[in-house]
Motif scaffolding. Sequence first.
Motif, mmCIF file in Angstrom:
data_model
loop_
_atom_site.group_PDB
_atom_site.id
_atom_site.type_symbol
_atom_site.label_atom_id
_atom_site.label_comp_id
_atom_site.label_asym_id
_atom_site.label_seq_id
_atom_site.Cartn_x
_atom_site.Cartn_y
_atom_site.Cartn_z
ATOM 1 N N UNK A 305 -4.081 -4.095 17.994
ATOM 2 C CA UNK A 305 -3.391 -4.753 16.860
ATOM 3 C C UNK A 305 -3.705 -4.279 15.367
ATOM 4 N N UNK A 306 -5.110 -4.101 15.268
ATOM 5 C CA UNK A 306 -5.523 -3.650 14.126
ATOM 6 C C UNK A 306 -5.259 -2.119 13.724
ATOM 7 N N UNK A 315 -2.580 4.616 18.947
ATOM 8 C CA UNK A 315 -3.410 4.433 20.421
ATOM 9 C C UNK A 315 -2.631 5.396 21.590
ATOM 10 N N UNK A 316 -3.415 5.609 22.515
ATOM 11 C CA UNK A 316 -3.177 6.555 23.613
ATOM 12 C C UNK A 316 -2.129 5.744 24.455
ATOM 13 N N UNK A 391 -15.190 -6.607 14.305
ATOM 14 C CA UNK A 391 -14.375 -6.757 12.828
ATOM 15 C C UNK A 391 -15.122 -5.707 12.129
ATOM 16 N N UNK A 392 -16.254 -5.508 11.997
ATOM 17 C CA UNK A 392 -16.882 -4.509 11.349
ATOM 18 C C UNK A 392 -16.394 -3.369 11.658
ATOM 19 N N UNK A 393 -16.205 -2.791 12.816
ATOM 20 C CA UNK A 393 -15.736 -1.472 13.459
ATOM 21 C C UNK A 393 -14.361 -1.312 12.792
ATOM 22 N N UNK A 396 -14.519 -0.313 9.416
ATOM 23 C CA UNK A 396 -14.894 1.057 9.085
ATOM 24 C C UNK A 396 -14.025 1.963 9.170
ATOM 25 N N UNK A 397 -13.029 1.668 10.514
ATOM 26 C CA UNK A 397 -12.218 2.629 10.774
ATOM 27 C C UNK A 397 -11.019 2.700 9.734
ATOM 28 N N UNK A 398 -10.869 1.524 9.227
ATOM 29 C CA UNK A 398 -9.783 1.706 8.229
ATOM 30 C C UNK A 398 -10.022 1.961 6.937
#
Length: 416
Positions: A305-306, A315-316, A391-393, A396-398
């Motif tokens: 969802x994120x 997403x694959x 949530x932290x990951x 960071x991705x965002x």
Amino acid sequence: MTFTPPEHIPKQPVFDLLALTGSSKGSPSPPSLRDAPYQCPVNRGSLAIALALRHIGLSGRKEVLVPAYHCGAMIEPILAEGGIPIFYRIRADTTVDLEDMARRRTPATRVVLVPHFFGFLQPLQAVRAWCDAHDLILIEDCAHAFFGETEGCPVGTQGDYAIGSTWKFFPLNEGGCLVSFRHPLNTIKTRAPSLSEELKAVVNTLEYASTYGRLGSFNALFKNIFHLKDWLVQRLRSEPPSLAPPHKSGDAPTPEDFVPAPFHSGFDPKRTTLSGSLWARWVTEKSSLSFIVEKRRENYQTLLEASVNLPGCHPLFPHLPEGIVPHVFPLVMDQPLAVFGKLKFAGVPIIRFGEFLWDKMEKGTCPISEDYSRRIFQFPCHQSLQKHELNWMIQVLSAVLTGSGSLPSHPDQHAP
């Protein structure tokens, strides 16, 4: 110099009491490799491939059909047992290209190896029928898929043999299995781990848990013990202390300073007959399977969802079907080189399955595999991830993919 930034959240499951007493304890157990009537615990999943080939006996028919999208841990056991890997194409959804597989079969073909990539089970009924029609042995590579079912078939049931990597799904630092729903394995002889190997299995598991603060009130004590252990090992080996990442004197390190460590598959032919440790068997037996399944699916769905609104990636697998228990969350990057160093330097754990394809595979064998080798990053979605870590990951991705500026602080600062 090689520099690998520390990972701020665990890449794989971490040992703690919740691992053994998950909230779903007592729920019906999902289908898993543990259901197989014939079991042979080993030290790693790659060793199980070698044992399966040894049990089969390649004789004069030595060719093994393997996917062009692969890792060294799939190829090295074949070579060690005198086999010849022949590479077949995969489709964009990672399923077998059966027409291409059929074109590559020769009278010397004996074995077909089919992996369930990232925990998403392949529909294998057609492959099973094709193998039966041509007197071929099917090895179901479940290194990414300990649980689940598809087409009404539980994991591991379509292959003559199935191999698994328990450490990828349970809070362990070693462990694998060779199982079969079709053939007894009692003729396979393995050796029990030595006392030092048994102790190492326990120590490595607890050390990893202490790194991420999962040992509760004992965490400080264990951290001090493991720091002392590392210091003693360095002194005994006359090794210098770990160096800071390479950068100009006085300058702060940057993502450009990151140099990936050399790849190593973990396969050691001298350990082929090494049985799994008693510790690994105990943890696997005592873990709540339903808790593992539910948390992995829940974490995958959160990441899915994120990722919907993130630029530069997709997403694959944009849908999580019933019966699927993911190993990781695979994300296809538009510009992998532009973001890889930034994510690693920020402390995000990234798995790169298939990053190094076998150098003797003919270029152009499978364009999809070559593309996925470069562009698919896998992120953890295991059951040990805490909500603030997940949530932290995502944050960071965002930040990296949107180029929004400063990265969020270390996840420990947001721990409840």
